[in-house]
Design a protein around this motif. Structure first.
Motif, PDB file in Angstrom:
ATOM      1  N   ASP A 111      -6.397   7.694   5.150  1.00 28.87           N
ATOM      2  CA  ASP A 111      -6.221   7.346   3.738  1.00 28.87           C
ATOM      3  C   ASP A 111      -7.489   7.580   2.930  1.00 28.87           C
ATOM      4  O   ASP A 111      -7.446   7.637   1.701  1.00 28.87           O
ATOM      5  N   PRO A 120       0.035   3.379  -5.264  1.00 27.83           N
ATOM      6  CA  PRO A 120       0.113   3.991  -3.934  1.00 27.83           C
ATOM      7  C   PRO A 120       0.085   5.512  -4.034  1.00 27.83           C
ATOM      8  O   PRO A 120       0.494   6.088  -5.037  1.00 27.83           O
ATOM      9  N   TYR A 121      -0.381   6.143  -2.965  1.00 27.19           N
ATOM     10  CA  TYR A 121      -0.549   7.588  -2.949  1.00 27.19           C
ATOM     11  C   TYR A 121       0.599   8.268  -2.212  1.00 27.19           C
ATOM     12  O   TYR A 121       0.849   7.995  -1.039  1.00 27.19           O
ATOM     13  N   LEU A 122       1.299   9.142  -2.910  1.00 33.34           N
ATOM     14  CA  LEU A 122       2.293   9.989  -2.269  1.00 33.34           C
ATOM     15  C   LEU A 122       1.594  11.047  -1.418  1.00 33.34           C
ATOM     16  O   LEU A 122       0.400  11.329  -1.617  1.00 33.34           O
ATOM     17  N   GLN A 234       2.830  10.407   5.920  1.00 35.44           N
ATOM     18  CA  GLN A 234       1.954   9.234   5.908  1.00 35.44           C
ATOM     19  C   GLN A 234       2.699   8.041   6.496  1.00 35.44           C
ATOM     20  O   GLN A 234       3.910   7.910   6.333  1.00 35.44           O
ATOM     21  N   ASN A 238       2.406  -2.589   5.618  1.00 38.98           N
ATOM     22  CA  ASN A 238       2.747  -2.955   4.244  1.00 38.98           C
ATOM     23  C   ASN A 238       2.240  -4.338   3.838  1.00 38.98           C
ATOM     24  O   ASN A 238       2.749  -4.936   2.883  1.00 38.98           O
ATOM     25  N   HIS A 277      -3.615   2.649  -0.650  1.00 34.05           N
ATOM     26  CA  HIS A 277      -2.295   2.409  -0.080  1.00 34.05           C
ATOM     27  C   HIS A 277      -1.497   3.706   0.018  1.00 34.05           C
ATOM     28  O   HIS A 277      -1.278   4.393  -0.979  1.00 34.05           O
ATOM     29  N   ASP A 279       1.838   5.832   0.583  1.00 35.72           N
ATOM     30  CA  ASP A 279       3.290   5.795   0.462  1.00 35.72           C
ATOM     31  C   ASP A 279       3.902   6.413   1.723  1.00 35.72           C
ATOM     32  O   ASP A 279       3.554   7.529   2.113  1.00 35.72           O
ATOM     33  N   SER A 280       4.802   5.680   2.364  1.00 33.53           N
ATOM     34  CA  SER A 280       5.399   6.127   3.627  1.00 33.53           C
ATOM     35  C   SER A 280       6.828   6.614   3.465  1.00 33.53           C
ATOM     36  O   SER A 280       7.562   6.747   4.453  1.00 33.53           O
ATOM     37  N   SER A 281       7.244   6.894   2.224  1.00 31.90           N
ATOM     38  CA  SER A 281       8.657   7.137   1.952  1.00 31.90           C
ATOM     39  C   SER A 281       9.202   8.395   2.624  1.00 31.90           C
ATOM     40  O   SER A 281      10.406   8.463   2.931  1.00 31.90           O
TER      41      SER A 281
END
Length: 312
Positions: A111, A120-122, A234, A238, A277, A279-281
């Motif tokens: 990160d 949060p970072y994509l 990523q 959480n 942070h 992003d884990s999407s």
């Protein structure tokens, strides 16, 4: 059987990956370590391009998990050339050798490629590392993904602050920035001891290495099924915490009356981002992921360490 080379198998994450894969009959695991081989573990200096090429030629893995890295920001800041040899050049060595055999490569990044100002970072957010460690990890990502051929058969997996089972026979508590707080927490609880200063400025997302190993196994299964995930992904815990928060949770788990002093401003000589942070999407959308609650995970880590005979 799908053959997986785990480079850096003696480290905190590498051990978790080997344990996770060892119980799955779909995989043949070939672990490597920098110094100490023995049994199934091969000795490999990943900075040595010829040694890496010879290893890949001999083993012909279907996939490679590259978990070896210089992850200490202060060390990277004081010796950036040594950090780049492991975090950039070694990645390029592995990528080049893997390409010749058509092996999929998963390389661990950080990160810290982000500056921590806009979470949060994509995965496709613009990186802007603040220190030599972050710059070396970003350049390592580029070394893996540069060129169309490489990017078609490779994945960068960015992770935040890691913690997991540690061994009293190796680095002990100091193997992770989370568990490294244990001795200070315990010392502060002793009669007459001063309060332990703890950073209360930067927000971290502690992530349990067995959970990451589970994610990596799921990614390897997709690869074995002919559906590899490529590019950048990523994964992150959480639960946001400062080091002060982590230390409080450690004290509760250890059952000690720690005296902690919150530091509201950064004190590290090496600049660090405030909140990266991740992003884990992307992985969540694929149905990949697992998060063990911090209190349960750290309890398991501490109990296992103490059963082994380790002391705080």
């Amino acid at each position: 059987m799908f053959k997986v080379a785990v480079i850096g198998a003696s480290g905190l994450l590498g051990r978790a990956v080997v344990r996770e894969l060892a119980v799955d009959s779909a995989f043949e695991v070939v672990p490597t370590a920098f110094r100490h081989g023995g049994g199934a573990t091969r000795v490999l200096d990943v900075r040595d391009a010829q040694a890496v090429q010879a290893f890949v030629d001999r083993e012909a893995p279907n996939a490679i998990v590259l978990a070896a890295a210089e992850r200490r920001p202060d060390v990277c800041e004081h010796d950036p050339a040594a950090a780049r040899a492991l975090n950039v050049d070694a990645v390029r060595n592995v990528a080049a050798a893997a390409r010749q055999h058509g092996a999929w490569v998963l390389s661990i990044s950080s990160d810290y490629v982000f500056d921590g100002t806009a979470p949060p970072y994509l995965a496709d957010a613009t990186p802007n590392p603040l220190n030599a460690y972050g710059r070396s990890k970003l350049d390592g990502e580029r070394a893996l993904l540069e060129g169309a051929d490489a990017s078609e058969n490779a994945l960068v997996l960015r992770l935040p602050l890691l913690y997991g089972p540690v061994s009293a026979s190796t680095s002990g508590w100091h193997e992770s920035a989370v568990t490294s707080l244990v001795p200070a927490v315990v010392a502060s609880s002793q009669p007459g001891a001063p309060a332990a200063p703890m950073d209360a400025w930067a927000t971290r997302y502690p992530t349990f290495t067995p959970d990451v190993a589970f994610v990596i196994r799921e990614l390897l299964l997709r690869c074995a099924d002919g559906e590899p995930v490529r590019g950048i992904a990523q994964w992150s815990g959480n639960e946001p915490m400062t080091k002060f928060d982590i230390a409080e949770r450690l004290a509760q788990t250890l059952g000690v009356p720690a005296r902690l002093q919150a530091q509201p401003a950064p004190t590290d000589s090496t600049p660090r981002p405030r909140d990266c942070h991740l992003d884990s999407s992307r992985l969540e959308a694929l149905g990949i992921g697992r998060r063990t609650p911090f209190d349960a995970a750290i309890r398991a880590v501490i109990d296992a360490f103490q059963r082994e005979g380790g002391k705080a």
